[in-house]
Scaffold this motif. Sequence first.
Motif, PDB file in Angstrom:
ATOM      1  N   VAL A 187     106.540   2.019 -29.358  1.00  0.00           N
ATOM      2  CA  VAL A 187     106.690   2.105 -28.306  1.00  0.00           C
ATOM      3  C   VAL A 187     106.519   3.442 -27.562  1.00  0.00           C
ATOM      4  O   VAL A 187     106.161   3.825 -27.014  1.00  0.00           O
ATOM      5  CB  VAL A 187     106.459   1.075 -26.727  1.00  0.00           C
ATOM      6  CG1 VAL A 187     106.423   1.757 -25.581  1.00  0.00           C
ATOM      7  CG2 VAL A 187     106.382  -0.320 -27.360  1.00  0.00           C
ATOM      8  N   ILE A 188     108.141   4.367 -27.532  1.00  0.00           N
ATOM      9  CA  ILE A 188     109.371   4.946 -27.128  1.00  0.00           C
ATOM     10  C   ILE A 188     108.533   6.031 -28.076  1.00  0.00           C
ATOM     11  O   ILE A 188     108.462   7.582 -27.609  1.00  0.00           O
ATOM     12  CB  ILE A 188     110.684   4.687 -27.175  1.00  0.00           C
ATOM     13  CG1 ILE A 188     111.074   3.755 -25.768  1.00  0.00           C
ATOM     14  CG2 ILE A 188     110.724   5.902 -26.812  1.00  0.00           C
ATOM     15  CD1 ILE A 188     112.168   3.468 -25.775  1.00  0.00           C
ATOM     16  N   LYS A 189     108.069   5.674 -29.677  1.00  0.00           N
ATOM     17  CA  LYS A 189     108.113   6.691 -30.644  1.00  0.00           C
ATOM     18  C   LYS A 189     106.695   6.876 -30.328  1.00  0.00           C
ATOM     19  O   LYS A 189     106.239   8.059 -30.029  1.00  0.00           O
ATOM     20  CB  LYS A 189     108.296   6.255 -31.941  1.00  0.00           C
ATOM     21  CG  LYS A 189     109.743   6.535 -32.123  1.00  0.00           C
ATOM     22  CD  LYS A 189     109.119   6.082 -33.983  1.00  0.00           C
ATOM     23  CE  LYS A 189     109.093   4.624 -34.004  1.00  0.00           C
ATOM     24  NZ  LYS A 189     109.384   4.403 -35.907  1.00  0.00           N
ATOM     25  N   ASN A 190     106.128   5.846 -29.799  1.00  0.00           N
ATOM     26  CA  ASN A 190     104.384   6.529 -29.805  1.00  0.00           C
ATOM     27  C   ASN A 190     104.127   7.806 -28.412  1.00  0.00           C
ATOM     28  O   ASN A 190     103.596   8.412 -28.427  1.00  0.00           O
ATOM     29  CB  ASN A 190     103.092   5.121 -28.915  1.00  0.00           C
ATOM     30  CG  ASN A 190     103.279   4.376 -30.145  1.00  0.00           C
ATOM     31  OD1 ASN A 190     103.068   4.880 -31.640  1.00  0.00           O
ATOM     32  ND2 ASN A 190     103.021   3.326 -30.119  1.00  0.00           N
ATOM     33  N   VAL A 191     105.093   6.640 -27.599  1.00  0.00           N
ATOM     34  CA  VAL A 191     105.255   7.819 -25.725  1.00  0.00           C
ATOM     35  C   VAL A 191     105.471   9.374 -26.554  1.00  0.00           C
ATOM     36  O   VAL A 191     104.981  10.437 -25.781  1.00  0.00           O
ATOM     37  CB  VAL A 191     105.671   7.007 -24.760  1.00  0.00           C
ATOM     38  CG1 VAL A 191     106.063   8.069 -23.649  1.00  0.00           C
ATOM     39  CG2 VAL A 191     104.871   6.062 -24.206  1.00  0.00           C
ATOM     40  N   LEU A 192     106.488   9.211 -27.038  1.00  0.00           N
ATOM     41  CA  LEU A 192     107.516  10.808 -27.798  1.00  0.00           C
ATOM     42  C   LEU A 192     106.435  11.676 -28.511  1.00  0.00           C
ATOM     43  O   LEU A 192     105.521  12.986 -28.493  1.00  0.00           O
ATOM     44  CB  LEU A 192     108.461  10.678 -28.103  1.00  0.00           C
ATOM     45  CG  LEU A 192     109.988  10.266 -27.334  1.00  0.00           C
ATOM     46  CD1 LEU A 192     110.473   9.811 -28.781  1.00  0.00           C
ATOM     47  CD2 LEU A 192     110.345  11.341 -26.428  1.00  0.00           C
ATOM     48  N   ASN A 193     104.943  10.993 -29.132  1.00  0.00           N
ATOM     49  CA  ASN A 193     104.188  11.658 -29.629  1.00  0.00           C
ATOM     50  C   ASN A 193     102.917  12.522 -29.249  1.00  0.00           C
ATOM     51  O   ASN A 193     102.781  13.352 -29.277  1.00  0.00           O
ATOM     52  CB  ASN A 193     103.461  10.956 -31.004  1.00  0.00           C
ATOM     53  CG  ASN A 193     104.805  10.562 -32.581  1.00  0.00           C
ATOM     54  OD1 ASN A 193     105.298  11.133 -32.192  1.00  0.00           O
ATOM     55  ND2 ASN A 193     103.623   9.594 -32.526  1.00  0.00           N
ATOM     56  N   ILE A 194     103.115  11.659 -28.192  1.00  0.00           N
ATOM     57  CA  ILE A 194     101.944  12.575 -26.187  1.00  0.00           C
ATOM     58  C   ILE A 194     102.460  13.378 -26.330  1.00  0.00           C
ATOM     59  O   ILE A 194     102.187  14.293 -25.610  1.00  0.00           O
ATOM     60  CB  ILE A 194     101.537  11.035 -25.545  1.00  0.00           C
ATOM     61  CG1 ILE A 194     101.199  10.268 -26.470  1.00  0.00           C
ATOM     62  CG2 ILE A 194     100.862  12.194 -24.673  1.00  0.00           C
ATOM     63  CD1 ILE A 194     100.313   8.941 -25.758  1.00  0.00           C
ATOM     64  N   LEU A 195     104.033  13.647 -25.703  1.00  0.00           N
ATOM     65  CA  LEU A 195     105.224  14.122 -24.895  1.00  0.00           C
ATOM     66  C   LEU A 195     105.161  15.678 -26.069  1.00  0.00           C
ATOM     67  O   LEU A 195     105.581  16.527 -24.801  1.00  0.00           O
ATOM     68  CB  LEU A 195     105.884  13.896 -24.777  1.00  0.00           C
ATOM     69  CG  LEU A 195     105.565  12.416 -23.580  1.00  0.00           C
ATOM     70  CD1 LEU A 195     106.800  11.882 -22.456  1.00  0.00           C
ATOM     71  CD2 LEU A 195     104.485  12.988 -21.907  1.00  0.00           C
ATOM     72  N   ILE A 196     105.591  15.723 -26.761  1.00  0.00           N
ATOM     73  CA  ILE A 196     106.342  16.704 -27.621  1.00  0.00           C
ATOM     74  C   ILE A 196     105.023  17.645 -27.783  1.00  0.00           C
ATOM     75  O   ILE A 196     104.573  17.098 -28.602  1.00  0.00           O
ATOM     76  CB  ILE A 196     107.080  16.215 -28.783  1.00  0.00           C
ATOM     77  CG1 ILE A 196     108.788  14.888 -28.489  1.00  0.00           C
ATOM     78  CG2 ILE A 196     107.595  17.477 -29.900  1.00  0.00           C
ATOM     79  CD1 ILE A 196     109.131  14.490 -28.992  1.00  0.00           C
TER      80      ILE A 196
END
Length: 305
Positions: A296-305
């Motif tokens: 979940v966090i890796k997916n969200v980080l891919n959006i944010l970075i």
Amino acid sequence: MMSKNANFGWNDANNASIGMTIQQIEYFLQLSDELHYWRTSYKVNITQSVLSRQIKALEDELQLTLFKRSNRKVELTPAGKFLQQQWKPLIDELNAAALYARKIHEGAGGHIVINHPGSISYDILPDMLARVAAEFPEIKVELVQIRHSQETEMLKAFKIDICYSRHKHEDELLTSTLIRHDNLALMVPSAHPIVTAADISTASLQNERFILSTFTEGETFGMKMDEVFAAYNIDPAIRFESDFGSVIMSLVKKGLGISVIPYSYSLANFPGVRFIPLPFEVPLYLIWRKNEENEVIKNVLNILI
């Protein structure tokens, strides 16, 4: 997690028994808090006899006495006090890790906790959440605002998952990236005589009362405030401190002082205050745990970075 005065090293750990169970340790910690067998057994939902047997088995395994028992009271022995101090944070970490493992197991339909400063609430935060919601509509996002001094420990303890911060934390377990720089602004009541940047001077600021964020030593934002006040050659009279920009804006509107705050707060269109841009900037970082395993966090980080 060892106490500073503890003479407990790796040789001791290597020689220690590993036959004890986590359940026994949890029973011990509960009893060490209550110091009463009946209350403890009721709390952990077992009989007193089962509790007594578990504590005795733990003592036998460790080859030491954890409690002094009498008809009237139960007390920890010195060895028991030591283990209480050492084991409690370890059990807390184990429980936190177990909860986090559960979050990893949840996958794309999970839950994520994001910390952020109030100053991004009116520009990048809504846009960021809109992107997350569009890509992963089943993810529940919890937004929190915590002190800068707590961010590192809460990330490492899995209490928050992603952190927007004005401070770049240096820690071997964390990684970060610079998102942007934000301008600072002088915030004054609408009727204040300071109207433009040309009105800002040592003389015009000298007798003002200031309402500022709460700073800790070495904090990036606090150091920037020192730079601002040094540039205008003033020693600010700080009357109020708050970690919440909305509170600071309300106090400034009430005429209780003026503030230096990120200019992005002006996007809130808060009535009764005026923002005057200053020639100073503060950074905004995105921080997360290295080697993140939560999809979940890796997916969200891919959006944010």
